[in-house]
Scaffold this motif. Structure first.
Motif, mmCIF file in Angstrom:
data_model
loop_
_atom_site.group_PDB
_atom_site.id
_atom_site.type_symbol
_atom_site.label_atom_id
_atom_site.label_comp_id
_atom_site.label_asym_id
_atom_site.label_seq_id
_atom_site.Cartn_x
_atom_site.Cartn_y
_atom_site.Cartn_z
ATOM 1 N N ILE A 107 -14.229 -24.833 3.368
ATOM 2 C CA ILE A 107 -15.292 -24.081 4.037
ATOM 3 C C ILE A 107 -16.197 -23.411 2.997
ATOM 4 N N SER A 108 -15.600 -22.921 1.907
ATOM 5 C CA SER A 108 -16.395 -22.270 0.866
ATOM 6 C C SER A 108 -17.404 -23.234 0.242
ATOM 7 N N LEU A 109 -16.964 -24.478 0.037
ATOM 8 C CA LEU A 109 -17.810 -25.465 -0.647
ATOM 9 C C LEU A 109 -19.189 -25.573 -0.005
ATOM 10 N N GLY A 110 -19.222 -25.572 1.340
ATOM 11 C CA GLY A 110 -20.497 -25.772 2.001
ATOM 12 C C GLY A 110 -21.129 -24.488 2.483
ATOM 13 N N PHE A 111 -20.615 -23.338 2.014
ATOM 14 C CA PHE A 111 -21.078 -22.070 2.553
ATOM 15 C C PHE A 111 -22.528 -21.793 2.160
ATOM 16 N N TYR A 112 -23.291 -21.352 3.138
ATOM 17 C CA TYR A 112 -24.727 -21.212 2.894
ATOM 18 C C TYR A 112 -25.213 -19.779 3.052
ATOM 19 N N VAL A 113 -24.865 -19.146 4.200
ATOM 20 C CA VAL A 113 -25.480 -17.869 4.570
ATOM 21 C C VAL A 113 -25.224 -16.771 3.539
ATOM 22 N N THR A 114 -23.948 -16.514 3.257
ATOM 23 C CA THR A 114 -23.600 -15.397 2.384
ATOM 24 C C THR A 114 -24.142 -15.561 0.961
ATOM 25 N N PRO A 115 -23.939 -16.743 0.319
ATOM 26 C CA PRO A 115 -24.504 -16.888 -1.030
ATOM 27 C C PRO A 115 -26.023 -16.737 -1.042
ATOM 28 N N ALA A 116 -26.686 -17.260 -0.001
ATOM 29 C CA ALA A 116 -28.149 -17.207 0.006
ATOM 30 C C ALA A 116 -28.633 -15.763 0.096
ATOM 31 N N ILE A 117 -27.944 -14.936 0.884
ATOM 32 C CA ILE A 117 -28.426 -13.569 1.064
ATOM 33 C C ILE A 117 -27.887 -12.625 -0.007
ATOM 34 N N LEU A 118 -26.576 -12.651 -0.252
ATOM 35 C CA LEU A 118 -26.021 -11.705 -1.234
ATOM 36 C C LEU A 118 -26.292 -12.155 -2.663
ATOM 37 N N GLY B 100 -29.095 -13.442 -3.512
ATOM 38 C CA GLY B 100 -30.495 -13.055 -3.713
ATOM 39 C C GLY B 100 -31.257 -14.008 -4.621
ATOM 40 N N GLY B 101 -30.942 -15.302 -4.573
ATOM 41 C CA GLY B 101 -31.672 -16.262 -5.387
ATOM 42 C C GLY B 101 -31.161 -16.357 -6.813
ATOM 43 N N LYS B 102 -30.276 -15.413 -7.204
ATOM 44 C CA LYS B 102 -29.774 -15.420 -8.586
ATOM 45 C C LYS B 102 -28.536 -16.304 -8.724
ATOM 46 N N VAL B 103 -27.770 -16.419 -7.632
ATOM 47 C CA VAL B 103 -26.565 -17.247 -7.670
ATOM 48 C C VAL B 103 -26.827 -18.472 -6.814
ATOM 49 N N LEU B 104 -27.161 -19.584 -7.461
ATOM 50 C CA LEU B 104 -27.516 -20.778 -6.708
ATOM 51 C C LEU B 104 -26.286 -21.651 -6.524
ATOM 52 N N MET B 105 -25.893 -21.866 -5.256
ATOM 53 C CA MET B 105 -24.775 -22.761 -4.986
ATOM 54 C C MET B 105 -25.314 -24.035 -4.339
ATOM 55 N N VAL B 106 -24.442 -25.057 -4.257
ATOM 56 C CA VAL B 106 -24.925 -26.390 -3.867
ATOM 57 C C VAL B 106 -25.630 -26.371 -2.512
ATOM 58 N N ALA B 107 -25.023 -25.689 -1.504
ATOM 59 C CA ALA B 107 -25.612 -25.722 -0.160
ATOM 60 C C ALA B 107 -27.036 -25.170 -0.183
ATOM 61 N N GLU B 108 -27.221 -24.041 -0.908
ATOM 62 C CA GLU B 108 -28.559 -23.455 -0.934
ATOM 63 C C GLU B 108 -29.522 -24.352 -1.710
ATOM 64 N N LEU C 172 -13.034 -37.013 15.658
ATOM 65 C CA LEU C 172 -13.898 -36.188 16.505
ATOM 66 C C LEU C 172 -13.828 -34.704 16.136
ATOM 67 N N LEU C 173 -12.821 -34.315 15.331
ATOM 68 C CA LEU C 173 -12.760 -32.914 14.889
ATOM 69 C C LEU C 173 -13.642 -32.684 13.661
ATOM 70 N N LEU C 174 -14.136 -33.768 13.071
ATOM 71 C CA LEU C 174 -14.910 -33.633 11.828
ATOM 72 C C LEU C 174 -16.113 -32.684 11.929
ATOM 73 N N PRO C 175 -16.876 -32.695 13.047
ATOM 74 C CA PRO C 175 -18.023 -31.768 13.087
ATOM 75 C C PRO C 175 -17.645 -30.320 12.828
ATOM 76 N N LEU C 176 -16.373 -29.970 13.043
ATOM 77 C CA LEU C 176 -15.917 -28.593 12.786
ATOM 78 C C LEU C 176 -15.848 -28.288 11.300
ATOM 79 N N VAL C 177 -15.515 -29.288 10.487
ATOM 80 C CA VAL C 177 -15.220 -29.010 9.079
ATOM 81 C C VAL C 177 -16.226 -29.601 8.106
ATOM 82 N N ILE C 178 -17.085 -30.492 8.581
ATOM 83 C CA ILE C 178 -18.150 -30.987 7.699
ATOM 84 C C ILE C 178 -19.083 -29.801 7.437
ATOM 85 N N PRO C 179 -19.451 -29.541 6.174
ATOM 86 C CA PRO C 179 -20.322 -28.393 5.892
ATOM 87 C C PRO C 179 -21.578 -28.416 6.761
ATOM 88 N N PRO C 180 -21.932 -27.269 7.352
ATOM 89 C CA PRO C 180 -23.078 -27.219 8.266
ATOM 90 C C PRO C 180 -24.377 -27.719 7.630
#
Lengths: 264, 284
Positions: free
Chosen positions: B215-226, B228-236, A104-112
């Motif tokens: 957390i970095s692996l799925g990070f979306y907001v910062t790579p997408a904005i900073l 600027g379309g030049k650094v494409l990561m998996v989430a974006e 149940l803690l997974l929603p916290l760490v699964i990439p958004p």
């Protein structure tokens, strides 16, 4: 132990790093006071026009309202679900219970972004896309684990014999829950509610995917503003958010100080 | 507690059921559906995965970019986090609560606000470039944005508090008498740190590194904005597949890979520190 040169250098470095974590956000303050129509640093004069616009424009006001409704509803639901779940798992206290807790803690760490895909898939057939109900449900799933954690931490310090005593004295399950368990875990429940509120209030990635026109939350409007990168109203909104954070943080700190005082 | 026979389920499960049902229907179910899509859309088979190894494929490059940035972010964030956590457990109580306040405030400021701030600071006419030019350190503005440097700055800034929390949790339980013993047996401060203190904080270090990396692996907001379309990561890239090109199969395949990585790393992390311990450290 005697403090060495290394410790002194490291301490200074740590303070600098902590300031590096907080100070950059403050750049939004001067930018929000620019008298110009585009994002810029004010040179000699300041103006409050962007704040005036922020608090009079129907779009921004509606986004503030929508975010507040969604965050309050999700925080309420998430806190209730998380609290019940924490009490249930505490009662169960078995290996299976711990496995369920980890799950149940997974929603916290699964990439958004993955959560966003999942909610999108399930909301399309349910007709929940771009609705308040959809956003509230999604944010509840994402925020309830926070309440689960904070309440579980409170329960860890709760003496199980108190519950047994209440039951032995003839109180029903419900009375025991209301009069014995809930009052003693209140700090955890309150902390969970605050964290859940912030999680929903700030949520952007899932919101981007499951809302479109009807529901347009504050983070969504800020996101658009940042992408367009011209309108200084975004800076004014950022300043307001920073102030809300500071006020909430101060309130939490004061509350926990008072509690610590009343406990001793 | 007395072990209960299996047929009598604990009444506690009734309280667990509502949230569990919600997560199963709105979260786990559709995630399985997404995994299923990765092998059925646009046609059944492993075509989406085979595309990873195709020549001229941009996918491999995007995954490599993501891993490179995540590894760099992790190393830098954990190093900086170690310094902060170490200082925090070795200062007076009053200083410690001030340091914790700064850490938590930064933790609480919206990621959008922080990313916006970096946009203002790092642009060609941003405060950093203008200041450096004004004092004559540079004649040309430095390109901070639309490249990996900008993404890295924004991500490290976001991740440092996540690195500090598990490190604090592990440093706070160290018995300081062990360190005194080491010193009184003739070890220098440096030796005590490298041979006693550092190994004792290993669980925290590993948990911090894995948490930041996940957390970095799925990070979306910062790579997408900073970026600027030049650094494409998996989430974006996933979001582009969903919103622009509507290729759910490719997006689902990347999501499956990301999910597998995250779950595997979480499993390793759970060997060293529980998730609730890490976030429990954030309480004031």
């Amino acid at each position: 132990m005697k403090k060495g040169l290394f410790e002194h250098i490291n301490r200074t470095a740590a303070w600098i790093l902590l300031l590096f974590l907080v100070l950059p956000a403050l750049i939004a303050i001067p930018v929000s006071l620019t008298p110009k129509r585009f994002l810029s640093m004010p040179t000699d004069t300041f103006s409050l026009r962007h704040f005036r616009y922020l608090f009079t424009s129907p779009e921004w006001l509606s986004s503030f309202g929508q975010s507040a409704i969604i965050a309050i509803a999700s925080a309420g639901l998430a806190t209730a679900l998380g609290t019940f779940c924490a009490i249930g798992l505490w009662r169960v206290s078995s290996k299976a219970g711990e496995a369920v807790r980890a799950f149940l803690l997974l929603p916290l760490v699964i990439p958004p972004i993955i959560s966003a895909m999942a909610f999108y898939r399930v909301f399309v057939p349910m007709g929940l896309l771009d609705t308040y109900a959809g956003l509230i449900l999604a944010h509840t799933v994402l925020a309830a684990p926070l309440a689960l954690i904070t309440v579980s931490a409170s329960l860890a310090g709760f003496d199980q014999r108190l519950e047994q005593a209440s039951r032995n004295l003839g109180a029903s399950n419900l009375t025991t829950m209301r009069r014995v368990i809930l009052p003693s875990i209140r700090p955890g429940v309150l902390a969970g509610a605050v964290f859940a509120f912030i999680a929903s209030w700030d949520e952007i990635v899932v919101t981007l995917f499951i809302s479109k026109f009807n529901v347009y939350t504050l983070p969504r409007r800020i996101w658009n503003g940042i992408r367009e990168n011209t309108d200084p109203t975004v800076a004014a909104a950022a300043v307001v958010l920073i102030f809300i954070t500071l006020i909430a943080f101060t309130a939490m700190t004061v509350a926990s100080r008072l509690r610590a005082k009343s406990d001793t | 507690m007395v072990a209960r026979p299996l047929r009598r389920l604990s009444p506690g499960w009734i309280l667990v059921a509502p949230f569990l049902a919600l997560v199963l229907t709105l979260f786990l179910g559709p995630i399985i559906n997404v995994l299923w899509l990765s092998i059925t859309d646009p046609e059944p088979g492993l075509g989406n995965y085979a595309a990873l190894f195709a020549e001229e494929s941009s996918l491999a490059r995007i995954i490599w970019t993501t891993l490179r940035i995540c590894i760099l972010t992790t190393v830098i964030s954990v190093l900086l986090g170690y310094s902060i956590a170490y200082a925090m457990v070795h200062v007076r109580d009053s200083s410690r609560s001030r340091m914790l306040a700064l850490l938590l405030v930064s933790f609480w400021i919206s990621v959008l606000v922080r990313t916006f701030s970096w946009l203002m600071l790092l642009g060609r006419n941003g405060l950093v470039n203008n200041s450096l030019e004004a004092v004559g350190l540079i004649s040309q503005p430095i390109e901070f944005m639309r490249n990996e440097l900008g993404v890295l700055i924004g991500m490290v800034h976001y991740m440092v508090p996540y690195a500090v929390l598990p490190l604090l949790a592990s440093m706070q339980v160290i018995d300081t008498r062990v360190l005194s013993a080491s010193r009184s047996l003739g070890a220098t401060g440096g030796q005590t740190f490298w041979r006693i203190y550092l190994p004792l904080t290993k669980p925290g270090l590993i948990a911090a590194a894995l948490l930041v990396f996940i957390i970095s692996l799925g990070f979306y907001v910062t790579p997408a904005i900073l970026g600027g379309g030049k650094v494409l990561m998996v989430a974006e890239y996933i979001s582009v597949q969903l919103l622009v090109t509507l290729r759910w199969g490719t997006a689902a395949m990347l999501a499956a890979l990301m999910l597998a990585g995250v779950l595997a790393l979480l499993f390793v992390m759970s060997r060293f520190m529980k998730l609730s311990t890490i976030f429990g450290g954030a309480r004031t």
